[in-house]
Write an enzyme that holds these catalytic residues in place. Structure first.
Site, PDB file in Angstrom:
ATOM      1  N   TYR A  66      -7.907  14.345   0.921  1.00  0.00           N
ATOM      2  CA  TYR A  66      -7.320  15.308  -0.104  1.00  0.00           C
ATOM      3  C   TYR A  66      -7.698  15.670  -1.260  1.00  0.00           C
ATOM      4  CZ  TYR A  66      -3.505  13.634   3.012  1.00  0.00           C
ATOM      5  OH  TYR A  66      -2.935  12.882   3.914  1.00  0.00           O
ATOM      6  N   GLN A 118       1.119   6.477  -6.908  1.00  0.00           N
ATOM      7  CA  GLN A 118      -0.084   7.017  -6.632  1.00  0.00           C
ATOM      8  C   GLN A 118       0.042   8.521  -7.246  1.00  0.00           C
ATOM      9  OE1 GLN A 118      -0.834   7.279  -2.440  1.00  0.00           O
ATOM     10  NE2 GLN A 118      -2.952   5.984  -2.710  1.00  0.00           N
ATOM     11  N   ARG A 158      -8.372   5.206  -5.478  1.00  0.00           N
ATOM     12  CA  ARG A 158      -7.920   4.822  -3.842  1.00  0.00           C
ATOM     13  C   ARG A 158      -9.434   5.989  -3.740  1.00  0.00           C
ATOM     14  NH1 ARG A 158      -3.993   4.044   0.979  1.00  0.00           N
ATOM     15  NH2 ARG A 158      -4.569   1.918   0.503  1.00  0.00           N
ATOM     16  N   SER A 164       1.040  -1.406   0.154  1.00  0.00           N
ATOM     17  CA  SER A 164      -0.391  -0.185  -0.106  1.00  0.00           C
ATOM     18  C   SER A 164       0.961   1.716  -0.222  1.00  0.00           C
ATOM     19  CB  SER A 164      -1.160   0.497   0.627  1.00  0.00           C
ATOM     20  OG  SER A 164      -1.725   1.001   1.459  1.00  0.00           O
TER      21      SER A 164
END
Length: 351
Positions: free
Chosen positions: A174, A101, A222, A23
């Site tokens: 975020y 990411q 995500r 992750s």
């Protein structure tokens, strides 16, 4: 044999050697210019040697003001490509696929108002994250267009660096989570209002990234499947959104939770695999592949998640910090025969 933790998994043109994913976790160890360092090479490379199927880098900002801290990775400049490419090459040489990411911290970015940072923070609406935090600048439509272009440019650089997967970060409070959540998005234009208006920016970024991300390479998103606050996002919102994300080219929904406010999950909820039901609900309701994450620590637990169809992939965070070779140990525990690095063969447990 039916799907299990060590069964290969194919997404588009990519086949992972197993279902174990590292992750994304911020290391706060980048140079101030957002470039990866020797730390990132050793940290991520160790998990490739340790047997992960897919390794995803920490949140990597698409512009300087989008960093969570001043020592986070970035991919807004061509100079940031080569240090990342070195890491990708090493991980590939040891059998792991590598994802990046791409992220923007929005109102949770570091800022001058909080004592450090180069410029004001931004968000969908002028609502601070919490008491004592700076009030963000509400993005204009023109500024939103520039952000979409920044995400697309970062995806182009990710391709140059050799990444196999891009994950768009729309979780943990975020920027994209801020647009999705009614807690933080009070806009009255086309980027606000109902769920579909609040999802417009995520949809547009997915489309912009997919336009430059090759057809044979997977794209993940995500999410925070719940905000853990009354009136916030819930998993049923993503049951609606997941098919639309898939239609736009998303291959996997990475199911995390929380972060839109400082409110933690209820104490009686948090426990081993507590977020896995989100991945299971979305997968079973929509057929869209999912990834489970959150307090997954035991090999038997991870294997069970895959075997029972709760998720297609299992992401580990802290457990892989504690044990970089968790996949090799898990294979032995579960009785699967997997390749060990030749340098470590002498330490391979006897059956």
């Amino acid at each position: 044999m039916s799907a299990h933790l060590f069964a290969p998994y194919t997404l588009r043109g990519l086949t992972l050697r197993n279902r174990i994913v590292m992750s994304p976790m911020c290391m706060y160890s980048a140079e101030s210019d957002g470039c990866a360092t020797e730390w990132h090479l050793v940290h991520l490379g160790a998990r490739a040697v340790g047997g992960c199927g897919l390794i995803i880098t920490e949140a990597t900002a698409v512009e300087p003001r989008g960093r969570i801290s001043e020592n986070d990775l970035g991919l807004w400049d061509d100079a940031q490509i080569a240090p990342l490419a070195r890491i990708v090459d090493f991980c590939h040489a040891h059998g792991a696929a590598v994802g990046i990411q791409l992220a923007h911290a929005g109102r949770k970015a570091f800022s001058r108002a909080r004592g450090f940072g180069p410029q004001p923070i931004v968000a969908p609406s002028a609502i601070p994250f919490a008491e004592g935090w700076a009030t963000p600048h509400a993005l204009t439509v023109d500024e939103i267009e520039a952000l979409i272009a920044a995400w697309q440019a970062a995806a182009r650089r990710a391709l140059q660096a050799g990444f196999d997967v891009v994950e768009i970060h729309s979780a943990h409070g975020y920027l994209l989570n801020e647009f999705l959540s009614p807690i933080s998005n009070h806009r009255t234009d086309e980027y606000g209002g109902d769920l579909w208006g609040r999802a417009r920016l995520l949809f547009r970024i997915v489309e912009a990234v997919r336009a430059v991300w090759p057809e044979e390479k997977p794209l993940f998103v995500r999410i925070s499947a719940t905000d853990w606050v009354e009136g916030g996002l819930q998993v049923e919102d993503f049951v609606q959104l997941a098919p639309e994300l898939q239609r736009r080219g998303v291959d996997v929904i990475d199911c995390s939770s929380g972060g839109i406010t400082p409110t933690p999950p209820p104490p009686d909820v948090v426990g081993a695999g507590y977020q896995t039901p989100f991945a299971a609900r979305i997968r079973q309701a929509t057929g869209v592949p999912t990834m489970a994450v959150g307090l997954i620590t035991a090999p038997e637990q991870a294997d069970h998640i895959v075997r029972t169809g709760q998720a297609d992939l299992v992401a580990l965070g802290r457990e892989l910090l504690r044990d970089p070779h968790w996949p090799l140990r898990a294979a032995h525990t579960l009785g699967y025969d997997v390749d060990w690095p030749r340098q470590y063969e002498r330490a391979r447990p006897l059956r």
